[in-house]
Motif scaffolding. Structure first.
Motif, PDB file in Angstrom:
ATOM      1  N   UNK A 155      72.026  -8.455  22.898  1.00 15.39           N
ATOM      2  CA  UNK A 155      70.726  -8.519  23.564  1.00 15.39           C
ATOM      3  C   UNK A 155      70.828  -8.059  25.010  1.00 15.39           C
ATOM      4  N   UNK A 156      69.817  -7.337  25.438  1.00 16.01           N
ATOM      5  CA  UNK A 156      69.786  -6.901  26.826  1.00 16.01           C
ATOM      6  C   UNK A 156      69.741  -8.076  27.789  1.00 16.01           C
ATOM      7  N   UNK A 157      69.096  -9.169  27.358  1.00 19.78           N
ATOM      8  CA  UNK A 157      68.991 -10.328  28.244  1.00 19.78           C
ATOM      9  C   UNK A 157      70.321 -11.064  28.396  1.00 19.78           C
ATOM     10  N   UNK A 158      71.302 -10.728  27.537  1.00 22.00           N
ATOM     11  CA  UNK A 158      72.627 -11.345  27.682  1.00 22.00           C
ATOM     12  C   UNK A 158      73.439 -10.681  28.784  1.00 22.00           C
ATOM     13  N   UNK A 159      72.969  -9.535  29.254  1.00 23.36           N
ATOM     14  CA  UNK A 159      73.686  -8.821  30.312  1.00 23.36           C
ATOM     15  C   UNK A 159      73.612  -9.594  31.623  1.00 23.36           C
ATOM     16  N   UNK A 160      74.683  -9.539  32.363  1.00 20.49           N
ATOM     17  CA  UNK A 160      74.755 -10.192  33.663  1.00 20.49           C
ATOM     18  C   UNK A 160      74.807  -9.117  34.748  1.00 20.49           C
ATOM     19  N   UNK A 161      73.941  -9.254  35.731  1.00 20.80           N
ATOM     20  CA  UNK A 161      73.882  -8.265  36.808  1.00 20.80           C
ATOM     21  C   UNK A 161      74.307  -8.913  38.114  1.00 20.80           C
ATOM     22  N   UNK A 162      75.111  -8.186  38.881  1.00 23.39           N
ATOM     23  CA  UNK A 162      75.625  -8.709  40.149  1.00 23.39           C
ATOM     24  C   UNK A 162      75.520  -7.629  41.218  1.00 23.39           C
ATOM     25  N   UNK A 163      74.908  -7.995  42.326  1.00 22.40           N
ATOM     26  CA  UNK A 163      74.811  -7.060  43.456  1.00 22.40           C
ATOM     27  C   UNK A 163      75.849  -7.463  44.510  1.00 22.40           C
ATOM     28  N   UNK A 189      82.559  -6.999  30.403  1.00 24.63           N
ATOM     29  CA  UNK A 189      82.676  -5.546  30.335  1.00 24.63           C
ATOM     30  C   UNK A 189      81.598  -4.948  31.228  1.00 24.63           C
ATOM     31  N   UNK A 190      81.986  -4.037  32.096  1.00 22.19           N
ATOM     32  CA  UNK A 190      80.993  -3.329  32.906  1.00 22.19           C
ATOM     33  C   UNK A 190      80.341  -2.256  32.035  1.00 22.19           C
ATOM     34  N   UNK A 191      79.034  -2.373  31.857  1.00 26.69           N
ATOM     35  CA  UNK A 191      78.336  -1.423  30.994  1.00 26.69           C
ATOM     36  C   UNK A 191      77.470  -0.449  31.786  1.00 26.69           C
ATOM     37  N   UNK A 192      77.447  -0.609  33.089  1.00 27.90           N
ATOM     38  CA  UNK A 192      76.690   0.319  33.922  1.00 27.90           C
ATOM     39  C   UNK A 192      76.606  -0.174  35.350  1.00 27.90           C
ATOM     40  N   UNK A 193      76.467   0.750  36.274  1.00 23.58           N
ATOM     41  CA  UNK A 193      76.277   0.360  37.676  1.00 23.58           C
ATOM     42  C   UNK A 193      75.571   1.483  38.422  1.00 23.58           C
ATOM     43  N   UNK A 194      74.953   1.110  39.517  1.00 19.00           N
ATOM     44  CA  UNK A 194      74.321   2.106  40.369  1.00 19.00           C
ATOM     45  C   UNK A 194      74.582   1.747  41.817  1.00 19.00           C
ATOM     46  N   UNK A 195      74.729   2.763  42.655  1.00 21.62           N
ATOM     47  CA  UNK A 195      74.934   2.554  44.090  1.00 21.62           C
ATOM     48  C   UNK A 195      73.569   2.567  44.761  1.00 21.62           C
ATOM     49  N   UNK A 197      76.308  -4.115  36.156  1.00 22.42           N
ATOM     50  CA  UNK A 197      75.855  -4.903  35.010  1.00 22.42           C
ATOM     51  C   UNK A 197      77.010  -5.118  34.042  1.00 22.42           C
ATOM     52  N   UNK A 198      77.135  -6.356  33.558  1.00 19.11           N
ATOM     53  CA  UNK A 198      78.259  -6.731  32.705  1.00 19.11           C
ATOM     54  C   UNK A 198      77.766  -7.419  31.439  1.00 19.11           C
ATOM     55  N   UNK A 199      78.545  -7.257  30.387  1.00 18.31           N
ATOM     56  CA  UNK A 199      78.286  -7.954  29.132  1.00 18.31           C
ATOM     57  C   UNK A 199      79.387  -8.986  28.917  1.00 18.31           C
ATOM     58  N   UNK A 207      71.515   3.624  34.062  1.00 18.88           N
ATOM     59  CA  UNK A 207      72.229   3.341  35.315  1.00 18.88           C
ATOM     60  C   UNK A 207      72.151   1.875  35.713  1.00 18.88           C
ATOM     61  N   UNK A 208      71.138   1.151  35.225  1.00 17.19           N
ATOM     62  CA  UNK A 208      71.076  -0.270  35.569  1.00 17.19           C
ATOM     63  C   UNK A 208      70.196  -1.024  34.578  1.00 17.19           C
ATOM     64  N   UNK A 209      70.441  -2.333  34.522  1.00 19.14           N
ATOM     65  CA  UNK A 209      69.704  -3.236  33.648  1.00 19.14           C
ATOM     66  C   UNK A 209      69.180  -4.391  34.494  1.00 19.14           C
TER      67      UNK A 209
END
Length: 660
Positions: free
Chosen positions: A80-88, A133-139, A167-169, A233-235
């Protein structure tokens, strides 16, 4: 039935199983089964009760097997996309300001940022076994010496930085999905992310170079995926969705949740609605009248989604595609367009009925809520790669979640490779002061890291395939700066009566006299004293200005004239004094004890001390050695070592002077 594809969308409210096949470039849906969870076994897309979820999945699988008379063994699933964890995070590092910033330095900075984001996530989870797991990132922004800059490449500075959104799973999400399907006798043949599955079916590849936002508005959350340059590029995730509208209907009209949910679903299907509240009051209202009562809740949902898109994309995207059951809420897309400053035709609902490459062999699954379930199987057919790639890094075996095009940098991030080992460090510099002026001698550059893949030279951007072998030889540091006094002083000589005279008299470091071979240390204060003018030079060379005239480049000079490198100086005895001098100048009478004795070319020579120091050049006043007519290279030695004209003589010194 040929090569069929069985896919499962294991959602928070229900499980959707689809059996399909690819034929004539069309994805043909043969059959499907939808079953709700009888009890709450999942929260926000993550499995909490494996046994309960397994029972539902097994029933979906069994019903399809019975109707189709086949045994389902393999399955495609999605996290699920909502299971992804995003960190800035914000990351910065000091760099060599003398060297242009290149891609390797920028890559190293970004890797450090992703690793920092992963570390912060792990600290928050308070579970040492949790892996991501890093599944995407953007600067979001680059920084140079504290100021925002569009592109670091080619610039110079002392410090670079980047604000990175990664973004990580969580690995636990993958593990729980695998466990459920294994309990049902199924083997996973492909795994993807729900946003990727939705994009693969809803947004053709030719559109993915554009900056687009896909918003999956479900019951509990609204999941966002942003594309650019052909990839996600980001979630992001907003913790409000369709349930907030249902609850608003429930409170406004005093309805139980199930009745409010049915009313919400019918708002985009009928113009008039008849229902009763919990106390028995009957309502007959038009859709517009109902929407007016809950307009504030719809606006709030739109605002939260829009704000999140702007936060993660930095600006409004080119277009927004809405999927999921909640996307059908009246006026929601209109408000999204307003909040993002987009034309209303650029915020659209995507449903399965518009797909040219999807065909249903039974009743169609219509509506935006079925985009993701169909996309999971479609992705499995189109993407034949493994769900995980197995590679080795310096002999260590790792698995990479194959959610995007993977490269060597992804492998280094996963193993926590120190990005600073990729960039060669300069050797230590030496900073010192010479006659009060600061000077720095820089160390040498080291050798950059060498990256090999399957024994061939690669780089951080080299794409990965299953079973690739990666070997990293870390960067080597450069040599430290080493500098001696003789390396920093320029040869400043004048020619006096045909002889080269070095103008440097004395060298002091931190107040102590040293010679030219002294190795300078960081922080040293070096003082170099030079012969400044004609008067000082004549005094050192024991030439009496009262009896001599001085010429510079054949012009008469005064005693205060400053000396410059390369000057040709000649002296001439005044006429009267010249007649009196005769040969007597060669002999010094020892009429007192104030003298020194030196040995010159094997013969003793007595020199009277008429000044504080007697220097080497004074010898020529006491020996018969013509240097005006060169006969080779003049060799001067003092006590067996090379001498200069200004070396101080002491009693007992041994002097050698000859032509070589």
């Amino acid at each position: 039935m040929g090569d069929v594809v069985f896919s499962l969308d294991i959602g928070t409210r229900n499980v959707v199983g689809i059996v399909a096949k690819m034929e004539d470039d069309k994805y043909k849906v043969i059959d499907y089964e939808i079953m709700e969870h009888p009890e709450r076994a999942m929260y926000d897309g993550q499995i909490h009760d494996i046994e309960k979820v397994s029972l539902v999945v097994d029933k979906v699988k069994t019903r399809l097997e019975e109707r189709l008379s086949l045994k389902l063994q393999y399955v495609s699933i999605a996290a699920a996309g909502r299971a992804l964890k995003t960190q800035k995070v914000f990351v910065q590092k000091e760099i060599d300001f003398t060297k242009e910033i290149d891609k390797a330095v920028i890559d190293s900075l970004e890797i450090e940022g992703i690793q920092l984001a992963q570390k912060k996530l792990e600290e928050v989870s308070n579970d040492e076994d949790t892996r991501y797991y890093c599944v995407g990132y953007t600067v979001m922004n680059y920084y140079l010496d504290g100021s925002v800059i569009g592109n670091l490449k080619g610039h110079r500075g002392r410090e670079i930085g980047a604000e990175i959104l990664a973004t990580f799973l969580p690995h636990v999400v993958v593990d729980s999905l695998y466990t459920v399907v294994h309990k049902c006798g199924l083997e996973v043949v492909n795994m993807t992310l729900e946003p990727i599955a939705a994009i693969n079916i809803a947004i053709p590849p030719k559109f993915r170079l554009l900056n687009l936002a896909l918003v999956d508005i479900g019951a509990g959350t609204s999941d966002i995926a942003i594309t650019k340059d052909g990839t996600i590029v980001s979630y992001a995730m907003v913790s409000t969705a369709g349930d907030e509208i249902t609850e608003c209907l429930s409170k406004t009209f005093l309805l139980d949740f199930d009745t409010a949910e049915k009313l919400k679903i019918q708002l985009n299907q009928k113009d008039e609605h008849t229902f009763c509240d919990i106390v028995g009051i009957s309502y007959n209202l038009k859709t517009d009248e109902i929407v007016e009562k809950i307009e504030e809740a719809i606006r709030d949902l739109s605002k939260e989604i829009s704000d999140k898109i702007l936060e993660y994309n930095g600006k409004a995207p080119s277009a927004v595609f809405c999927i999921g059951g909640g996307s059908q809420i009246p006026k929601l897309t209109e408000y999204l367009a307003q909040d993002l400053g987009l034309p209303k035709e650029r915020v659209v609902i995507k449903g399965t009925e518009v797909f040219e490459n999807v065909e249903f062999l039974k009743d169609s699954l219509c509506g935006p809520e079925y985009i993701t379930p169909i996309g999971i199987g479609y992705t499995a057919v189109k993407d034949k790669e493994q769900d995980f790639l197995q590679v080795t890094v310096n002999g260590k075996s790792i698995r990479l979640f194959n959610s995007k095009e993977l490269c060597i940098s992804d492998a280094l991030i996963l193993i926590g490779y120190n990005a600073r080992k990729l960039i060669p460090e300069r050797g230590k510099s030496v900073t010192f002061y010479i006659n009060g002026v600061k000077r720095t001698i820089y160390g040498e550059y080291g050798e950059a890291a060498k990256i090999y893949i399957n024994d061939k030279l690669g780089n951080l951007d080299t794409k990965l395939k299953n079973m690739d072998r990666i070997v990293i030889n870390p960067a080597t540091p450069g040599k430290d700066a080493k500098v001696k006094i003789k390396d920093i002083i320029e040869g400043e000589e004048v020619i006096l009566n045909g002889q080269n005279i070095n103008l440097i008299k004395d060298i002091f470091v931190n107040g102590k006299e040293v010679d030219e071979d002294y190795e300078i240390l960081d922080g040293d204060e070096v003082v170099i004293e030079k012969i400044d003018n004609i008067s000082e030079l004549m005094n050192i060379c024991n030439i009496d200005l009262d009896k001599s005239e001085v010429f510079i480049n054949d012009k008469l000079a005064n005693k205060d004239e400053k000396l410059k490198k390369g000057m040709v100086i000649n002296t001439k005895l005044k006429a009267v004094e010249s007649e009196e001098k005769g040969e007597a100048s060669k002999t010094i009478l020892r009429d007192d004890k104030d003298y020194i004795t030196v040995t010159v070319n094997g013969e003793k020579v007595d020199i009277k001390k008429e000044k504080k120091d007697i220097i080497f050049v004074d010898i020529f006043n006491y020996i018969d050695f013509d240097i005006k007519v060169p006969k080779g290279i003049l060799v001067l030695k003092l006590n067996g070592k090379k001498a200069s004209y200004t070396d101080v003589l002491k009693d007992g010194d041994v002097v050698e002077i000859y032509w070589n």
